[in-house]
Design an enzyme around this catalytic site. Structure first.
Site, mmCIF file in Angstrom:
data_model
loop_
_atom_site.group_PDB
_atom_site.id
_atom_site.type_symbol
_atom_site.label_atom_id
_atom_site.label_comp_id
_atom_site.label_asym_id
_atom_site.label_seq_id
_atom_site.Cartn_x
_atom_site.Cartn_y
_atom_site.Cartn_z
ATOM 1 N N HIS A 142 -19.535 32.305 11.099
ATOM 2 C CA HIS A 142 -20.306 31.504 11.915
ATOM 3 C C HIS A 142 -20.101 30.355 12.593
ATOM 4 C CE1 HIS A 142 -24.220 29.150 11.918
ATOM 5 N NE2 HIS A 142 -24.960 30.425 11.843
ATOM 6 N N GLU A 183 -24.540 34.789 18.545
ATOM 7 C CA GLU A 183 -25.478 33.808 18.090
ATOM 8 C C GLU A 183 -24.913 32.459 19.159
ATOM 9 O OE1 GLU A 183 -27.190 33.591 14.104
ATOM 10 O OE2 GLU A 183 -25.363 32.623 13.994
ATOM 11 N N GLY A 225 -30.542 26.371 15.583
ATOM 12 C CA GLY A 225 -31.210 25.069 15.002
ATOM 13 C C GLY A 225 -31.519 24.280 15.988
ATOM 14 N N ASN A 267 -30.038 33.488 6.703
ATOM 15 C CA ASN A 267 -28.989 32.961 6.387
ATOM 16 C C ASN A 267 -29.501 31.321 5.941
ATOM 17 O OD1 ASN A 267 -26.743 31.324 6.449
ATOM 18 N ND2 ASN A 267 -26.238 31.341 8.527
ATOM 19 N N TRP A 268 -29.420 31.093 4.722
ATOM 20 C CA TRP A 268 -30.005 29.774 3.973
ATOM 21 C C TRP A 268 -28.956 28.737 4.054
ATOM 22 C CZ3 TRP A 268 -32.630 31.559 -1.238
ATOM 23 C CH2 TRP A 268 -33.839 32.437 -0.724
ATOM 24 N N LYS A 269 -27.810 28.790 4.736
ATOM 25 C CA LYS A 269 -26.964 27.806 4.812
ATOM 26 C C LYS A 269 -26.925 27.045 3.832
ATOM 27 C CE LYS A 269 -27.903 28.115 9.727
ATOM 28 N NZ LYS A 269 -28.102 27.535 10.977
ATOM 29 N N SER A 306 -32.637 30.342 16.416
ATOM 30 C CA SER A 306 -34.095 29.742 16.525
ATOM 31 C C SER A 306 -34.822 31.109 16.740
ATOM 32 C CB SER A 306 -34.302 28.951 17.944
ATOM 33 O OG SER A 306 -33.641 27.623 17.827
ATOM 34 N N GLU A 355 -21.033 27.403 12.650
ATOM 35 C CA GLU A 355 -21.058 26.111 11.663
ATOM 36 C C GLU A 355 -19.746 26.204 11.074
ATOM 37 O OE1 GLU A 355 -24.750 26.472 9.792
ATOM 38 O OE2 GLU A 355 -25.866 26.156 11.981
ATOM 39 N N GLY A 412 -31.817 31.519 10.556
ATOM 40 C CA GLY A 412 -31.523 30.292 9.771
ATOM 41 C C GLY A 412 -33.057 29.679 9.205
ATOM 42 N N GLY A 413 -33.211 28.494 9.786
ATOM 43 C CA GLY A 413 -34.352 27.846 9.545
ATOM 44 C C GLY A 413 -35.644 28.356 9.090
HETATM 45 P P1 PGA Z 1 -31.368 29.279 12.869
HETATM 46 O O1 PGA Z 1 -29.837 29.449 12.923
HETATM 47 O O2 PGA Z 1 -32.409 30.359 12.943
HETATM 48 O O3 PGA Z 1 -31.787 27.931 12.226
HETATM 49 O O4 PGA Z 1 -31.424 28.620 14.828
HETATM 50 C C1 PGA Z 1 -29.529 30.678 12.896
HETATM 51 C C2 PGA Z 1 -27.824 30.811 12.404
HETATM 52 O O5 PGA Z 1 -27.347 29.997 12.422
HETATM 53 O O6 PGA Z 1 -27.758 32.019 11.729
#
Ligand code: PGA
Length: 249
Positions: free
Chosen positions: A95, A165, A171, A9-11, A210, A97, A231-232
């Site tokens: 998600h 999640e 994050g 997930n590149w956001k 994470s 976010e 994500g990251g």
């Molecule tokens: P993260 O994000 O791996 O940076 O914690 C995961 C996500 O939001 O899907």
């Protein structure tokens, strides 16, 4: 049989040229791994170019969001139809976010899951509790609410993917433990069984928050966890490749 998944997930990271650049460095042999579904979810603007780049690889395209209508006067939105035309297979829905920064409610999430099923896309439904809820022992209650509202009156469908999640792990560099995530994944499967019967055995349940190359197997090695939403750590070619290799048999 549930095929394992690694979802990037590149956001809101990577311009189009950066997204294209990623593929020039991503190891070709990892792009051919066939026992792990590796899904790349870039920002919308990169989907068209990436759909050409993933041809002849085992990599799959996903989107990070979508509207529930096929078309209409919805300024700034993207429809399931538009995603399909680009060869997108998966779409992340709900998600945290989107829920927290854009006010996406469980009702909206349900409409989007329904729309994904109707248009043949595989929804990756994200659910998870925040830190206070976790500390107050409310995790199960929150997940039960989010899941039942998101799937209310929808017919059983094994295209569904559920991502657990925990908001406090996203994050932050502080993931849930494998034990906690695995217990929760088992609980989610139980909820799905109550709602959908046997189809629950075919629904993939992922952990996200994470995840990195060092800890991914702590999660994906557990019986009820079928993969990871990342994500990251998915932004670096090297890390994503390491994670796909780790999950591959
Ligand atoms: P993260 O994000 O791996 O940076 O914690 C995961 C996500 O939001 O899907």
């Amino acid at each position: 049989m549930r095929d394992p998944m690694v979802i990037a997930n590149w956001k809101m990271y990577k311009t189009l040229s950066e997204a294209v650049e990623f593929f020039t460095h991503f190891p070709a042999e990892v792009g051919k791994v066939s026992d792990v579904e590796t899904v790349i979810c870039p920002p919308f603007i990169s989907l068209a170019d990436l759909s050409r780049l993933v041809k002849n690889t085992s990599l799959i395209l996903g989107a990070q969001n979508m509207h529930w209508e096929k078309e209409g006067a919805y300024t700034g939105e993207i429809s399931p139809l538009m995603l399909q035309e680009l060869g997108v297979k998966y779409v992340i829905i709900g998600h945290s976010e989107r829920r927290n920064f854009f006010g996406e409610s469980d009702r909206v999430v349900r409409k989007k899951v329904d729309a994904a099923f109707k248009s043949g896309l595989f929804p990756i439904l994200c659910i998870g509790e925040n830190w206070d809820q976790f500390n107050n022992g409310e995790t199960k209650k929150i997940l039960q609410e989010q899941l039942s509202l998101a799937l209310e009156q929808l017919s059983p469908n094994n295209k569904l993917v559920v991502a657990y999640e925990p908001v406090w792990a996203i994050g932050t560099g502080t993931p849930a433990t494998g034990e906690v995530a695995s217990g929760v994944a088992g609980y989610i499967r139980g909820l799905l069984r109550d709602l959908w019967g046997e189809v629950a055995e075919n629904v993939r349940i992922l952990y996200g928050g994470s995840v990195n190359p060092d800890n991914i197997l702590e999660f994906t090695g557990k019986p009820d966890i079928d993969g990871a939403l990342i994500g990251g750590s998915s932004l670096k070619e090297k890390f994503l490749a390491q994670m796909v290799r780790a999950v591959s048999k």
